[in-house]
Scaffold this motif. Structure first.
Motif, PDB file in Angstrom:
ATOM      1  N   LEU A  63       0.877  -1.338   0.201  1.00  0.00           N
ATOM      2  CA  LEU A  63       0.215   0.100  -0.232  1.00  0.00           C
ATOM      3  C   LEU A  63       0.801   1.365  -0.027  1.00  0.00           C
ATOM      4  N   LYS A  64       2.057   1.227  -0.028  1.00  0.00           N
ATOM      5  CA  LYS A  64       3.293   2.259   0.052  1.00  0.00           C
ATOM      6  C   LYS A  64       2.749   3.327   1.379  1.00  0.00           C
ATOM      7  N   ILE A  65       2.865   2.798   2.562  1.00  0.00           N
ATOM      8  CA  ILE A  65       2.268   3.596   3.634  1.00  0.00           C
ATOM      9  C   ILE A  65       3.779   4.160   4.210  1.00  0.00           C
ATOM     10  N   THR A  66       3.692   5.560   4.304  1.00  0.00           N
ATOM     11  CA  THR A  66       4.632   6.195   4.880  1.00  0.00           C
ATOM     12  C   THR A  66       4.139   7.332   5.823  1.00  0.00           C
ATOM     13  N   GLU A  67       5.479   8.042   6.368  1.00  0.00           N
ATOM     14  CA  GLU A  67       4.996   9.118   7.300  1.00  0.00           C
ATOM     15  C   GLU A  67       4.773  10.110   6.452  1.00  0.00           C
ATOM     16  N   ALA A  68       5.241  10.276   5.198  1.00  0.00           N
ATOM     17  CA  ALA A  68       4.806  11.599   4.425  1.00  0.00           C
ATOM     18  C   ALA A  68       3.413  11.699   4.064  1.00  0.00           C
ATOM     19  N   ASN A  69       2.813  10.495   3.695  1.00  0.00           N
ATOM     20  CA  ASN A  69       1.494  10.456   3.559  1.00  0.00           C
ATOM     21  C   ASN A  69       0.484  10.162   4.500  1.00  0.00           C
ATOM     22  N   ARG A  70       1.243  10.012   5.781  1.00  0.00           N
ATOM     23  CA  ARG A  70       0.410   9.885   6.818  1.00  0.00           C
ATOM     24  C   ARG A  70      -0.597   8.819   6.894  1.00  0.00           C
ATOM     25  N   LYS A  71      -0.556   7.985   6.112  1.00  0.00           N
ATOM     26  CA  LYS A  71      -1.171   6.612   6.090  1.00  0.00           C
ATOM     27  C   LYS A  71      -0.910   5.620   7.377  1.00  0.00           C
ATOM     28  N   CYS A  72       0.080   6.065   7.884  1.00  0.00           N
ATOM     29  CA  CYS A  72       0.518   5.033   9.234  1.00  0.00           C
ATOM     30  C   CYS A  72      -0.110   5.828  10.453  1.00  0.00           C
ATOM     31  N   ASP A  73      -0.765   6.708  10.220  1.00  0.00           N
ATOM     32  CA  ASP A  73      -1.531   7.283  11.621  1.00  0.00           C
ATOM     33  C   ASP A  73      -2.607   6.314  12.161  1.00  0.00           C
ATOM     34  N   LYS A  74      -3.059   5.430  10.990  1.00  0.00           N
ATOM     35  CA  LYS A  74      -4.008   4.280  11.522  1.00  0.00           C
ATOM     36  C   LYS A  74      -3.633   3.288  12.430  1.00  0.00           C
ATOM     37  N   TYR A  75      -2.153   3.122  12.750  1.00  0.00           N
ATOM     38  CA  TYR A  75      -1.879   2.115  13.479  1.00  0.00           C
ATOM     39  C   TYR A  75      -1.964   2.578  14.724  1.00  0.00           C
ATOM     40  N   LEU A  76      -1.984   3.883  15.214  1.00  0.00           N
ATOM     41  CA  LEU A  76      -1.900   4.378  16.354  1.00  0.00           C
ATOM     42  C   LEU A  76      -3.104   4.445  16.996  1.00  0.00           C
ATOM     43  N   THR A  77      -3.488   4.732  18.312  1.00  0.00           N
ATOM     44  CA  THR A  77      -4.826   5.060  18.807  1.00  0.00           C
ATOM     45  C   THR A  77      -4.777   6.464  19.262  1.00  0.00           C
ATOM     46  N   LYS A  78      -6.010   7.036  19.417  1.00  0.00           N
ATOM     47  CA  LYS A  78      -6.158   8.511  19.770  1.00  0.00           C
ATOM     48  C   LYS A  78      -5.323   8.735  21.132  1.00  0.00           C
ATOM     49  N   SER A  79      -5.395   7.841  22.058  1.00  0.00           N
ATOM     50  CA  SER A  79      -4.529   8.379  23.210  1.00  0.00           C
ATOM     51  C   SER A  79      -3.059   8.078  22.864  1.00  0.00           C
ATOM     52  N   GLU A  80      -2.504   7.720  21.815  1.00  0.00           N
ATOM     53  CA  GLU A  80      -1.160   7.851  21.293  1.00  0.00           C
ATOM     54  C   GLU A  80      -0.768   8.618  20.575  1.00  0.00           C
ATOM     55  N   GLY A  81      -1.797   9.552  20.122  1.00  0.00           N
ATOM     56  CA  GLY A  81      -1.771  10.672  19.241  1.00  0.00           C
ATOM     57  C   GLY A  81      -2.162  10.687  17.996  1.00  0.00           C
ATOM     58  N   GLN A  82      -2.083   9.487  17.327  1.00  0.00           N
ATOM     59  CA  GLN A  82      -2.395   9.354  16.018  1.00  0.00           C
ATOM     60  C   GLN A  82      -1.761   9.999  15.039  1.00  0.00           C
ATOM     61  N   ASN A  83      -0.086  10.266  15.347  1.00  0.00           N
ATOM     62  CA  ASN A  83       0.631  10.832  14.424  1.00  0.00           C
ATOM     63  C   ASN A  83       2.009  10.083  14.420  1.00  0.00           C
ATOM     64  N   CYS A  84       2.069   9.497  13.313  1.00  0.00           N
ATOM     65  CA  CYS A  84       3.318   8.539  13.148  1.00  0.00           C
ATOM     66  C   CYS A  84       4.607   9.439  12.844  1.00  0.00           C
ATOM     67  N   ALA A  85       4.371  10.772  12.418  1.00  0.00           N
ATOM     68  CA  ALA A  85       5.499  11.504  12.038  1.00  0.00           C
ATOM     69  C   ALA A  85       6.217  11.861  13.473  1.00  0.00           C
ATOM     70  N   LYS A  86       5.452  11.747  14.603  1.00  0.00           N
ATOM     71  CA  LYS A  86       6.085  12.116  16.006  1.00  0.00           C
ATOM     72  C   LYS A  86       6.268  10.859  16.888  1.00  0.00           C
ATOM     73  N   THR A  87       5.643   9.866  16.679  1.00  0.00           N
ATOM     74  CA  THR A  87       5.652   8.808  17.574  1.00  0.00           C
ATOM     75  C   THR A  87       6.427   7.670  17.102  1.00  0.00           C
ATOM     76  N   ALA A  88       7.209   6.891  17.569  1.00  0.00           N
ATOM     77  CA  ALA A  88       7.729   5.691  17.136  1.00  0.00           C
ATOM     78  C   ALA A  88       6.500   4.498  17.075  1.00  0.00           C
ATOM     79  N   TRP A  89       6.673   3.802  15.831  1.00  0.00           N
ATOM     80  CA  TRP A  89       5.333   3.206  15.470  1.00  0.00           C
ATOM     81  C   TRP A  89       5.799   1.710  15.012  1.00  0.00           C
ATOM     82  N   CYS A  90       6.981   1.196  15.244  1.00  0.00           N
ATOM     83  CA  CYS A  90       7.018  -0.231  14.606  1.00  0.00           C
ATOM     84  C   CYS A  90       6.205  -1.234  15.503  1.00  0.00           C
ATOM     85  N   GLY A  91       6.305  -0.902  16.919  1.00  0.00           N
ATOM     86  CA  GLY A  91       5.147  -1.712  17.709  1.00  0.00           C
ATOM     87  C   GLY A  91       3.894  -1.721  17.386  1.00  0.00           C
TER      88      GLY A  91
END
Length: 219
Positions: free
Chosen positions: A75-103
């Protein structure tokens, strides 16, 4: 787990009164090391076959996990297109550009494509927590000094021992020589496919110096 540019994390362990272990999070410098990427690969990647996982209900879970991870990579998910935000919950900020998100990526794959038997650890964003099942627990196998640990499709590769700023990824292929292909969240700021990694020498983590500690099994 990679540490973001704006706010890197360092784990501090301290014994509190009564023998309780307290955790503290402090600011840390951005990573300066480089990780092992395996062979150069830009995809698209082929999804694994059911035959690669083997027969039985447990291996159907493995197949589904590996297939889902490869699908996310394609799906070509990157921080630049912010599609990786879906991996984070609201309590985690849902911003993969600012939060480590491998886990968070690993949690997403396991939570949406496995059964309740695939137990997700507490605080899964801290990568090495995926190995806290313990050295002798049936769901975690040490790599050892060689290519041990018998990695299989859907396993979580845990880089770094408890307390380290490590990394996690998902096995999507095991080669006949014991090398592995993985799909990693938060590798080079995207969902990344690493091809033909030698488990003896592969490294990742905050400073690119954490070796594979072991493999967390889904069931």
């Amino acid at each position: 787990m990679f540490i973001k540019k704006a706010a890197a994390l360092a784990l501090g362990l301290a014994l509190a009164a009564g023998g309780v272990v307290a955790l503290s999070v402090t600011a840390s410098a951005a990573p300066t090391g480089t990780e092992s990427m395996g062979e150069a690969f830009t995809g698209p990647a082929e999804e694994p076959t059911l035959d690669a996982a083997g027969p039985g209900p447990v291996n159907l879970i493995r197949y589904n996990l590996a297939k889902a991870a490869v699908h996310e990579y394609n799906l070509k998910i990157t921080e630049a297109n912010r599609k990786c935000d879906k991996y984070l919950t609201k309590s985690e900020g849902q911003n993969c550009a600012k939060t480590a998100w491998c886990g968070a990526f690993t949690r997403y794959i396991w939570k949406t494509n496995a059964t309740s038997k695939a137990r997700i650890p507490g605080s899964p964003l801290w990568a090495t927590n995926w190995g806290f099942a313990g050295n002798n627990a049936p769901l975690f196998q040490l790599r050892g000094s060689g290519k041990g640990g018998t990695p299989n499709l859907g396993d979580v590769v845990v880089y770094g021992r408890p307390g380290a700023s490590g990394h996690v990824s998902i096995v999507v292929k095991v080669h006949p020589n014991g090398n592995i292909d993985t799909v990693d969240g938060n590798a080079s700021n995207k969902v990344h496919y690493k091809k033909n990694l030698d488990p003896r020498t592969a490294v990742a983590g905050e400073n690119g110096n954490q070796h594979i500690w072991g493999y967390r099994k889904p069931a």
